[in-house]
Design an enzyme around this catalytic site. Sequence first.
Site, short mmCIF file in Angstrom:
data_model
loop_
_atom_site.label_atom_id
_atom_site.label_comp_id
_atom_site.label_asym_id
_atom_site.label_seq_id
_atom_site.Cartn_x
_atom_site.Cartn_y
_atom_site.Cartn_z
N ASP A 155 11.83 16.32 10.17
CA ASP A 155 10.85 16.42 10.88
C ASP A 155 9.65 16.49 9.63
O ASP A 155 8.07 15.53 9.70
CB ASP A 155 10.56 16.42 12.13
N ARG A 190 11.79 -12.66 13.92
CA ARG A 190 11.67 -11.96 14.84
C ARG A 190 10.86 -10.41 15.12
O ARG A 190 9.97 -10.44 13.93
CB ARG A 190 12.66 -11.17 15.23
N MET A 197 12.76 9.51 14.48
CA MET A 197 12.72 11.06 15.20
C MET A 197 10.91 11.81 14.50
O MET A 197 11.29 11.57 13.99
CB MET A 197 13.77 11.75 14.45
N GLY A 198 10.94 12.11 15.51
CA GLY A 198 9.85 13.55 15.72
C GLY A 198 9.67 13.91 16.35
O GLY A 198 8.32 12.66 17.14
N ARG A 460 3.28 -4.10 -22.72
CA ARG A 460 3.91 -2.05 -23.38
C ARG A 460 3.17 -3.12 -24.28
O ARG A 460 3.17 -3.33 -25.68
CB ARG A 460 4.85 -1.59 -24.02
N ASN A 521 6.73 9.96 -16.07
CA ASN A 521 6.91 11.27 -15.64
C ASN A 521 5.07 12.21 -16.69
O ASN A 521 5.33 13.31 -16.95
CB ASN A 521 6.76 12.34 -14.83
N GLU A 618 16.12 10.47 -24.27
CA GLU A 618 16.50 10.49 -25.40
C GLU A 618 15.45 10.70 -26.41
O GLU A 618 14.10 11.07 -26.23
CB GLU A 618 16.00 9.18 -24.82
N HIS A 650 17.51 1.31 -18.67
CA HIS A 650 17.09 0.19 -18.02
C HIS A 650 17.38 0.23 -16.71
O HIS A 650 16.71 -0.05 -15.79
CB HIS A 650 16.34 -1.34 -18.37
N GLN A 653 14.44 2.13 -14.43
CA GLN A 653 13.10 0.86 -14.68
C GLN A 653 13.00 -0.19 -13.57
O GLN A 653 12.08 -0.21 -13.01
CB GLN A 653 12.88 0.62 -16.16
#
Length: 737
Positions: A155, A190, A197-198, A460, A521, A618, A650, A653
């Site tokens: 939770d 629809r 949950m919680g 790139r 990152n 790499e 790849h 990605q």
Amino acid sequence: MTVRTRIGVLTSGGDAQGMNAAVRAIVRGAIQAGAEVFAIQEGWQGAVTGGDHIKQMGWNDVSGILNKGGTVIGTARCLEFRDREGRRTAVRNLVTSGIDRLIVIGGDGSLTGTRQLRLEWGELLAELVNSGEVGPELAERHPVLQIAGLAGSIDNDMVGTDMTIGTDSALHRITEAIDAISATAESHQRTFIIEVMGRNCGYLALMSAIAGGADYTFLPESPPRDGWEDRMVDVLGRGRRAGRRDSILVVAEGAADRQGEPITANRIRDILKEKSGEDARITILGHVQRGGKPSAYDRWMATACGVEAVSEVLEASAETEPVLVGVHSDRIGTRPLLASVVATRRIADYIAEGDYEAAISSRGPGFQMMIDIYRAITEARPSVADPAGKRIAIMHAGALAPGMNQLARVAVRSGIDLGYQMLAVRGGMPGLIEGNFDDVSWADVEGMAHTGGADFGTRRYVPSESELYSMARQLEDHRVDALLVMGGYHAYASVDLMERERRRYPAFNIPVAVVPASIDNNLPGWMMAVGADTALNTVVDAIDMLRMSDSASKRAFIVETMGRGCGFLPLVGGLAGGAEKAYLPETGITLAELETDIKALVDAFDSGRNFYLAVVGEGTSEHYTTDVLGKLYEAEGNGRFSVRESVVGHLQQGGTPSPFDRINATRLAWNAIGYLDRQLRACRSEYAAAHAGAEGLFAPLRDVTDDMDWENMRPHTQWWRSLRKPFDILSRRPGQK
């Protein structure tokens, strides 16, 4: 004979994915520190029962559990432990087992009981001595119970940590279900109501609604105002008129209105039937949310917290207060256990008292922000007047990262909510140079929340000086008042170039914001770039499959990840995947290191191992490539085992963005548009480019470029390098050559 320190570990309350990762880390971390570790099976029930329920654990006892859901040492809710007599029995069983240091993985109830035992320890121990059940010498050796707690709850309802163990995995289960349901709902036009949950915490409902692109949600901490029934029907209707073919509502199991009446899935369905004639379908996810394998985040986070918990209980003194080990902005740290538990339990009181503002505030500043974001991006109309017809362009730049579509979706809808005309630049920086602009509306980004790729296109590409004139001309011709650039290294480099050349090209003197989207990152200023978590999960999934493929043979695998000059994926992926070795571009590979590693590799198989895993980024070494490493491993194995290389490539990605990346993208895009809005309303004569920084604030881009190692395409400051310590502790057992 010297008596070694003994640590007990138990999991209590509801199970949560990632508990096994924590148990594994605690067992191996304790052994590395020279302590003995005992699993107390079936939670506090095992402490009360004693005997075989308190079992010593060895290094190999926790092999192969990292990728398993649930908890291999069992959990149970123990009524006996709630009584003083039950706790007295638990003290006797722990002391006679030589345990006076305890790491408990559970929710607030489990951790409350743990602290109560700490407070009563001395008194109960004295009673046991007086009754003859425990000898005085034994009692003197264990005068105080040292405690560290880890919050294990899907939770995410514990104050004192940003995330509890199991929450991220539960979000994976929920968003997978929403994605699947959305497909069938759209096919038939629809409405679906999904219950998650919680009881007292709406985190799962709110975040899964954002990640899944749902239309409406109900949270315990934020009951809807009176008249919500008509507003709900109105919002859903406007969404349909704007182009949606389906409607998805997410309701937390503890949701209620302001009179305290539960808002259930059945109640919502009946209201929709009465007011709109819509015959909605209901899906109650239930314990599916607790099931399945843990996500990459729950593995590395629980692992790092487990190692830290061992250090906390071993270094604690008689005066040390019990601590909660958790994560704060992706860094492992501690908070006082009692204060965290009291603050957590107070939230339920706030809800019962109708003090919803206090309940939301107690969840942290980000919770209210995400509620505001959600309300804005689900509306199909601006919430403010048109600010003088100003236009904001958004674009991607650099390599593809999962979550780029969610960035674009939230940016477009956030801008529309603030009254701006939104433009999309198609094809990245080359598209800007060529003038590939399109007007985009609320409906144009419908359905992009859960899709991979980048529908607006990306490349790139960093523009040359000769192309700057064309870029400036296109911005002028399309009357662009502000620009949002989303991407990686190429995005940052391009915006940096534009800012430096704005005096030559006045068209660049507009508010510009850049947000990080990169699987590597490798960008400064923000902890996790959009796309990095999805790529990390892809690496870990690949490792899991390799383990299964190798169950019948002796084999060493070398897995190569992406990352270019940044070692985030190999290190954190290796930690979450249970690798024995991680080679990083930051540290390279030396012959001396390889000699040590190969000795450890051979020793592992000679000692009975069937599987060995090394992860390499790499470009880590120009000479010791993945292929060369494989040949060295094979040659020195002399037939003891075979070696295979696997390049994930790849795949990292592609795919559907993870819940974390969708939520991260939502927060970043919202804050970026808010920053551009403030800049435009300030009507400055000169603007500076900005980047996403701490706490969602935007800071001058020149600040972040100082921390960038442009040659190696990574920042100088890398928070995740702190995870090297737990990796090294767990990767090689004591005494291994």
